[in-house]
Design an enzyme around this catalytic site. Structure first.
Site, mmCIF file in Angstrom:
data_model
loop_
_atom_site.group_PDB
_atom_site.id
_atom_site.type_symbol
_atom_site.label_atom_id
_atom_site.label_comp_id
_atom_site.label_asym_id
_atom_site.label_seq_id
_atom_site.Cartn_x
_atom_site.Cartn_y
_atom_site.Cartn_z
ATOM 1 N N ASP A 30 -2.963 -58.463 -29.734
ATOM 2 C CA ASP A 30 -1.776 -57.644 -29.998
ATOM 3 C C ASP A 30 -1.281 -57.943 -31.401
ATOM 4 O OD1 ASP A 30 0.184 -56.054 -27.738
ATOM 5 O OD2 ASP A 30 1.019 -56.438 -29.747
ATOM 6 N N LEU A 153 -2.803 -47.276 -12.896
ATOM 7 C CA LEU A 153 -1.964 -48.269 -12.203
ATOM 8 C C LEU A 153 -0.488 -47.915 -12.277
ATOM 9 C CD1 LEU A 153 -0.383 -50.104 -14.506
ATOM 10 C CD2 LEU A 153 -2.590 -51.209 -14.700
ATOM 11 N N ASN A 211 -0.751 -37.102 -13.629
ATOM 12 C CA ASN A 211 0.668 -37.421 -13.815
ATOM 13 C C ASN A 211 1.543 -36.171 -13.718
ATOM 14 O OD1 ASN A 211 0.361 -40.115 -13.983
ATOM 15 N ND2 ASN A 211 0.860 -40.335 -16.132
ATOM 16 N N LEU A 253 7.300 -37.587 -2.374
ATOM 17 C CA LEU A 253 8.178 -36.567 -1.793
ATOM 18 C C LEU A 253 9.532 -37.193 -1.468
ATOM 19 C CD1 LEU A 253 5.853 -34.473 0.571
ATOM 20 C CD2 LEU A 253 6.777 -33.831 -1.656
ATOM 21 N N HIS A 254 10.006 -38.106 -2.303
ATOM 22 C CA HIS A 254 11.313 -38.719 -2.082
ATOM 23 C C HIS A 254 12.304 -38.118 -3.067
ATOM 24 C CE1 HIS A 254 9.426 -41.538 0.594
ATOM 25 N NE2 HIS A 254 8.511 -41.758 -0.332
ATOM 26 N N ALA A 255 13.273 -37.412 -2.532
ATOM 27 C CA ALA A 255 14.267 -36.790 -3.419
ATOM 28 C C ALA A 255 15.086 -37.878 -4.101
ATOM 29 C CB ALA A 255 15.169 -35.877 -2.600
ATOM 30 N N CYS A 263 5.769 -43.139 -18.377
ATOM 31 C CA CYS A 263 4.615 -42.222 -18.398
ATOM 32 C C CYS A 263 4.958 -40.757 -18.134
ATOM 33 C CB CYS A 263 3.572 -42.693 -17.397
ATOM 34 S SG CYS A 263 2.803 -44.241 -17.877
ATOM 35 N N LYS A 266 6.719 -38.501 -20.981
ATOM 36 C CA LYS A 266 5.928 -38.255 -22.199
ATOM 37 C C LYS A 266 4.623 -37.523 -21.876
ATOM 38 C CE LYS A 266 3.235 -42.565 -22.551
ATOM 39 N NZ LYS A 266 1.903 -41.993 -22.437
ATOM 40 N N LYS A 324 12.231 -47.825 -11.957
ATOM 41 C CA LYS A 324 11.889 -47.994 -10.539
ATOM 42 C C LYS A 324 11.972 -49.480 -10.208
ATOM 43 C CE LYS A 324 6.875 -48.017 -11.106
ATOM 44 N NZ LYS A 324 5.630 -47.483 -10.593
HETATM 45 P P1 NAD Z 1 3.145 -50.956 -24.218
HETATM 46 O O1 NAD Z 1 4.027 -50.378 -25.244
HETATM 47 O O2 NAD Z 1 3.708 -51.811 -23.131
HETATM 48 O O3 NAD Z 1 1.991 -51.816 -24.922
HETATM 49 C C1 NAD Z 1 1.287 -51.408 -26.055
HETATM 50 C C2 NAD Z 1 0.952 -52.653 -26.873
HETATM 51 O O4 NAD Z 1 0.023 -52.299 -27.908
HETATM 52 C C3 NAD Z 1 2.166 -53.273 -27.579
HETATM 53 O O5 NAD Z 1 2.284 -54.638 -27.216
HETATM 54 C C4 NAD Z 1 1.843 -53.127 -29.076
HETATM 55 O O6 NAD Z 1 2.338 -54.176 -29.858
HETATM 56 C C5 NAD Z 1 0.335 -53.089 -29.049
HETATM 57 N N1 NAD Z 1 -0.305 -52.465 -30.219
HETATM 58 C C6 NAD Z 1 -0.026 -51.277 -30.800
HETATM 59 N N2 NAD Z 1 -0.856 -51.051 -31.829
HETATM 60 C C7 NAD Z 1 -1.695 -52.112 -31.899
HETATM 61 C C8 NAD Z 1 -2.791 -52.470 -32.741
HETATM 62 N N3 NAD Z 1 -3.212 -51.668 -33.729
HETATM 63 N N4 NAD Z 1 -3.408 -53.640 -32.528
HETATM 64 C C9 NAD Z 1 -3.002 -54.468 -31.536
HETATM 65 N N5 NAD Z 1 -1.989 -54.187 -30.707
HETATM 66 C C10 NAD Z 1 -1.340 -53.027 -30.884
HETATM 67 O O7 NAD Z 1 2.374 -49.720 -23.592
HETATM 68 P P2 NAD Z 1 1.792 -49.570 -22.091
HETATM 69 O O8 NAD Z 1 2.875 -49.215 -21.161
HETATM 70 O O9 NAD Z 1 0.890 -50.711 -21.802
HETATM 71 O O10 NAD Z 1 0.905 -48.256 -22.274
HETATM 72 C C11 NAD Z 1 -0.319 -48.271 -22.980
HETATM 73 C C12 NAD Z 1 -1.048 -46.981 -22.680
HETATM 74 O O11 NAD Z 1 -1.409 -46.927 -21.297
HETATM 75 C C13 NAD Z 1 -0.224 -45.725 -22.944
HETATM 76 O O12 NAD Z 1 -1.059 -44.715 -23.444
HETATM 77 C C14 NAD Z 1 0.290 -45.351 -21.573
HETATM 78 O O13 NAD Z 1 0.539 -43.974 -21.442
HETATM 79 C C15 NAD Z 1 -0.882 -45.748 -20.705
HETATM 80 N N6 NAD Z 1 -0.526 -46.053 -19.321
HETATM 81 C C16 NAD Z 1 0.605 -46.772 -19.054
HETATM 82 C C17 NAD Z 1 0.904 -47.067 -17.726
HETATM 83 C C18 NAD Z 1 2.157 -47.848 -17.396
HETATM 84 O O14 NAD Z 1 2.505 -47.893 -16.220
HETATM 85 N N7 NAD Z 1 2.825 -48.472 -18.352
HETATM 86 C C19 NAD Z 1 0.075 -46.639 -16.684
HETATM 87 C C20 NAD Z 1 -1.085 -45.935 -17.005
HETATM 88 C C21 NAD Z 1 -1.377 -45.635 -18.326
#
Ligand code: NAD
Length: 439
Positions: A30, A153, A211, A253-255, A263, A266, A324
């Site tokens: 990261d 997930l 989604n 289906l929970h109001a 997610c 966006k 949530k």
């Molecule tokens: P997040 O913001 O929690 O984590 C992203 C991480 O990437 C951050 O820690 C950031 O510092 C790091 N990062 C960004 N650019 C970087 C780089 N160039 N090098 C190294 N690290 C870098 O995001 P998230 O919630 O984990 O979501 C990540 C992706 O997964 C998104 O596209 C999201 O839509 C998808 N997703 C999320 C979920 C969820 O429940 N959060 C579920 C399914 C899919």
């Protein structure tokens, strides 16, 4: 296998820890130095049940490491996952792919001669093509493939979901990449989790379709709830009545107060934009987004209606502010527009959340942060249940009634039985359920 996970957020950290638990060697990278330093001290930067133990166990066994040096990690990997954020782009709602492309450029610079790059981030159709182009520019003769492997997930149940997925979607037509991905997911395949091999574009679209469909289901039942209130029907019984039909299914289906989170908001917007760009507008999803947006402020009016429409000068106790239960994630949480709207109507706000208080302090202004649900209710004219944390399901209502300025519960998650609450002397207001007769 040797795996690099670029991005140690919710998805990267959980996926990396689970892959290491399968027996792979995983390095999570990261660019956030504080996050990596915390992880190296054994501190988990997010709240996710079971994650702390999982990380500690695999770090201790030498299969999981955290670094900021992307190049060093990538150069020793057979598989490189991209799990960086793809938030809404400011201004137009397209997915902001700047982090994905920046990661792709950095990966390209140190990719070994033979490797598979996998996009786990949720990305619009065609992103894999662009990632491939970026890497090919740098690595003209390398043997590499770019695969789409969207993640499904759920926060709060992320480890269970990752280890027991309904399905794994792998988007690639490259035979070598298929073999590598089969090896990465071999433990799950042995568990009989279905693996669906598709084209890369199909995999990318599958994630957005999933989604958006779930967001549609939520929005549909929310509108049925509004109608149920008008016609004296019970939305929970309608949901059960339709959910028992296998073609429909009972989940989502929970109001409630409308969908939010990191997610759905966006991803629905990004899918709409993709549809518009390709002259295939997704009118159902467009409507879902519009209906859901309006719902947030409508929930504030629901609270006001419990007081004849006027809450100026009243104190409202908001229970639950994360989007949530079982997460500390506040991204696009319904509590945010709701609290703003209640403040606009002149109410003073007290809040309590079992896990989200630190995050909440970064988001809310002019609210009183409380120690627990009872502290929050003290002196308030109404409790509003916004997030259905377990500990809000069995509040001592008798005690609540004695410490509140007025006994009103607005239950936006329908966790209480209207009859029980009314019996304890409260005025009860749920979502899509007939008003109890006794009050
Ligand atoms: P997040 O913001 O929690 O984590 C992203 C991480 O990437 C951050 O820690 C950031 O510092 C790091 N990062 C960004 N650019 C970087 C780089 N160039 N090098 C190294 N690290 C870098 O995001 P998230 O919630 O984990 O979501 C990540 C992706 O997964 C998104 O596209 C999201 O839509 C998808 N997703 C999320 C979920 C969820 O429940 N959060 C579920 C399914 C899919």
């Amino acid at each position: 296998m040797h795996i690099t996970m670029v991005g140690a957020g919710y998805v990267g950290l959980v996926s990396g820890a689970c892959f290491s638990d399968f027996g792979h060697y995983v390095v999570c990278v990261d660019k956030d130095e504080k996050k990596i330093a915390a992880l190296n001290k054994g501190e988990i930067p997010i709240h996710e049940p079971g994650l702390s133990d999982l990380v500690a166990r695999n770090v201790a066994q030498g299969r999981l490491a955290f670094v900021t040096d992307l190049k060093g990690a990538v150069s020793r990997s057979e598989v490189v996952f991209i799990a960086v954020g793809t938030p809404s782009r400011r201004g137009d709602g397209h997915a902001d792919l700047s982090h994905v492309y920046a990661a792709a450029r950095e990966i390209a610079a140190s990719l070994p001669e033979s490797a598979v790059v996998v996009t786990k981030s949720t990305v619009p159709v065609g992103t894999g093509d662009e990632v491939e182009r970026i890497i090919r520019e740098e690595k003209k003769d390398a043997k590499f493939a770019v695969v789409s492997n969207p993640e499904f997930l759920r926060e709060g149940a992320a480890i269970q979901d990752f280890k027991h997925p309904d399905r794994i979607v792998i988007g690639t037509e490259d035979a070598f990449a298929k073999e590598v991905m089969a090896e990465v997911y071999r433990p799950l395949h042995l568990n009989a989790s279905p693996i669906l091999y598709t084209s890369r574009r199909t995999a990318e679209l599958t994630k957005y379709a999933a989604n958006s469909f779930l967001a549609t289901k939520i929005t549909f039942i929310n509108e049925i709830a509004d109608l149920a209130e008008k016609v004296g029907a019970n939305v929970q019984e309608v949901a059960r009545g339709i959910g028992l039909d296998n073609r429909i299914g009972s989940k989502f289906l929970h109001a409630g107060p409308g969908f939010g989170g990191s997610c759905f908001p966006k991803d629905t917007l990004a899918l709409i934009k993709t549809g518009q760009d390709h002259e295939a507008p997704l009118r159902i999803v467009e409507t879902v987004v519009a209906v859901n947006d309006q719902r947030k402020r409508a929930m504030a009016r629901k609270v006001a209606n419990a007081f004849g429409g006027n809450i100026r000068g009243k104190t409202i106790a908001v229970l639950g502010i994360t989007f949530k239960p079982n997460t500390d994630d506040m991204r696009d949480a319904p509590s945010i527009p709701l609290i703003t709207a209640l403040q606009d109507l002149g109410a003073a706000i007290r809040v309590f959340d079992p896990i989200g208080m630190e995050q909440a302090k970064k988001v809310f202004e002019n609210v009183t942060f409380c120690r627990d649900a009872y502290d929050c209710a003290r002196g308030s004219h109404a409790i509003v249940i916004v997030t259905e944390w377990e500990q809000f399901r069995a509040l001592d209502l008798k005690k609540m009634a004695t410490i509140m300025a007025a006994p009103v519960i607005v239950d936006l998650r329908n966790v209480y039985s209207p009859e029980d609450v009314t019996r304890n002397g409260f005025h009860y207001c749920g979502v899509g359920r007939p008003k109890p007769l006794a009050y």
